[in-house]
Enzyme design. Structure first.
Site, PDB file in Angstrom:
ATOM      1  N   LYS A  69       1.034  -1.378  -0.205  1.00  0.00           N
ATOM      2  CA  LYS A  69       0.086  -0.420  -0.070  1.00  0.00           C
ATOM      3  C   LYS A  69       1.247   0.949  -0.178  1.00  0.00           C
ATOM      4  O   LYS A  69       2.098   1.050   0.272  1.00  0.00           O
ATOM      5  CB  LYS A  69      -0.732  -0.092   1.421  1.00  0.00           C
ATOM      6  CG  LYS A  69      -2.064   0.894   0.869  1.00  0.00           C
ATOM      7  CD  LYS A  69      -3.629   0.092   0.433  1.00  0.00           C
ATOM      8  CE  LYS A  69      -4.477   1.091   0.368  1.00  0.00           C
ATOM      9  NZ  LYS A  69      -5.598  -0.142   0.113  1.00  0.00           N
ATOM     10  N   GLY A 120     -23.480   4.129   4.327  1.00  0.00           N
ATOM     11  CA  GLY A 120     -22.507   5.037   3.840  1.00  0.00           C
ATOM     12  C   GLY A 120     -22.750   4.307   1.509  1.00  0.00           C
ATOM     13  O   GLY A 120     -22.994   3.302   1.268  1.00  0.00           O
ATOM     14  N   GLY A 144     -21.835   5.320  -0.793  1.00  0.00           N
ATOM     15  CA  GLY A 144     -20.699   5.614  -2.193  1.00  0.00           C
ATOM     16  C   GLY A 144     -20.596   4.578  -3.000  1.00  0.00           C
ATOM     17  O   GLY A 144     -21.839   4.471  -3.588  1.00  0.00           O
ATOM     18  N   VAL A 160     -19.621   1.707  -3.788  1.00  0.00           N
ATOM     19  CA  VAL A 160     -19.778   0.674  -3.290  1.00  0.00           C
ATOM     20  C   VAL A 160     -21.228   0.299  -2.950  1.00  0.00           C
ATOM     21  O   VAL A 160     -21.669  -0.812  -2.949  1.00  0.00           O
ATOM     22  CB  VAL A 160     -18.925  -0.900  -2.237  1.00  0.00           C
ATOM     23  CG1 VAL A 160     -18.494  -2.095  -2.196  1.00  0.00           C
ATOM     24  CG2 VAL A 160     -16.825  -0.571  -3.629  1.00  0.00           C
TER      25      VAL A 160
END
Ligand code: NAD
Length: 355
Positions: A79, A179, A181, A183
């Site tokens: 990452k 959420g 968003g 997804v």
């Protein structure tokens, strides 16, 4: 002090990147490359401190190792984080400088998109290195991974339902989606198609308006997310929402969502869920659709959405197996998932010793 942080999860390599001209300050963490090159997104975030950025990149890179292993992919975990405000501090020069740092690692780390980055930014990274994925489909990439991630979360949720009730049908089941968003919206669409009752909350009103226009959903408040009676709570916004404070309020029987690092404390909160009789579908297992989508780019084959979806179907059996193992071994689902992911890494690592 610094090396103590690296030894906690046995990180292989951490690179601190600085460039005064562009203002780039970034950290690339390579957690484990036993299964293949480390792959994970570049996140650009206005961290409160360098310490917070380091903690985030170390946690997220380890999560990528586990995610790819549990999904059966030949990838390690990595990452990167860029410290700064993506809205005001991002520039082509800064992103391309980051691309050069990625290139210097010679393919040991493969970049992708994450919070604060766009597919367009990946094109700028690509100008400096071939070691980047998540490019738009028009640029030969696999495009937006979110619909595939949503599909993986959906099949993982169905597996948890099967484990709990004997049937994986979501028809008439009440699901709280936190959420709406990229997804969350995809998950709502799949659940709506199957006739689930959907309750949704998002801090951003336009996201709520968009889902309410497209589907029959009930909008709830921030507090109601944790207290409302439901079959499933699906965290699809932030990590750490499953913690002592929320677990004591939860009025559901399954936690299954897209957010990374949902358990604030893996051991404590995993056990607390069991004590309350709540089944947890481990985040890094069921949200692997994004990396599953990207593997085709790493393999260099033409992108096929059908192939990505069919690879995601495996999440169903993996989740069922983890939940059964947890029950039979008296451990938490998170621990069972860790064991399964680590066992594959150990077995392949052992094979690598032989020519
Ligand atoms: P997104 O930024 O598109 O959506 C997140 C949504 O959550 C936004 O609409 C935001 O307004 C909302 N939100 C933020 N704080 C909230 C809060 N306190 N309560 C309710 N809503 C809140 O992100 P996404 O791509 O949909 O990803 C969702 C989660 O899934 C993230 O944690 C991400 O790391 C994880 N994830 C995403 C992918 C992917 O393919 N996009 C893959 C794996 C994991």
């Amino acid at each position: 002090m610094l090396f103590d942080k690296l030894t906690t999860y046995d990180h292989e390599q951490v690179l601190f990147c600085n460039d005064n001209a562009t203002g780039l300050r970034a950290i690339i963490a390579i957690h484990n490359t036993t299964l293949g090159p480390s792959l994970g997104g570049i996140r650009m975030w206005n961290y409160a401190s360098d310490e917070e950025a380091l903690t985030d990149v170390l946690r997220l890179s380890r999560g990528m190792t586990l995610k790819s292993s549990a999904a059966g992919l030949n990838l390690g975990g990595g990452k990167a984080v860029i410290i700064g405000d993506a809205r005001t501090q991002k520039s082509e020069a800064l992103i391309r400088r980051m691309g050069k740092f990625v290139n210097n690692l010679g393919g040991k780390y493969i970049a992708a998109e994450d919070v604060g980055m766009t597919e367009r930014d990946m094109i700028d990274v690509r100008a400096e290195t071939p070691h980047v994925t998540g490019l738009p489909e028009f640029a030969g990439g696999s495009g937006n991974p979110s619909p595939i991630t949503a599909y993986g979360v959906y099949v993982g949720m169905k597996a948890a339902m099967k484990h709990q009730t004997g049937s994986d049908s979501m028809e008439g089941k009440r699901v709280i989606v936190q959420g709406a968003g990229s997804v969350g919206r995809g998950l709502i669409e799949l659940l709506a198609k199957e006739g689930a009752e959907i309750l949704v909350y998002d801090i951003y009103q336009p996201s709520l308006d968009a889902v309410a226009k497209a589907h029959k959903v009930t909008i709830i408040s921030a507090e109601e997310v944790y207290t409302t009676q439901a079959d499933v709570y699906a965290p699809c916004a932030l990590g750490g929402t499953v913690n002592p404070d929320t677990i004591s309020q939860l009025n559901c029987s399954i936690v299954a969502g897209a957010a990374n690092n949902q358990l604030l404390d893996e051991v404590r909160d995993g056990q607390a869920l069991i004590d309350r009789g709540i089944i947890y579908a481990p985040d890094f297992v069921i949200n692997a659709g994004g990396v599953i989508n990207i593997i085709q780019e790493v393999e260099g084959v033409a992108y096929s959405k059908e192939r990505a979806l069919s690879m995601c179907d495996r999440i169903y059996d993996t989740t069922l197996n983890i939940l059964k193992t947890a029950d039979s071994s008296g451990i938490t689902p998170h621990e069972a998932a860790l064991k399964i992911a680590q066992a594959r890494i150990d077995a392949i690592g052992h094979n690598r010793l032989f020519m």
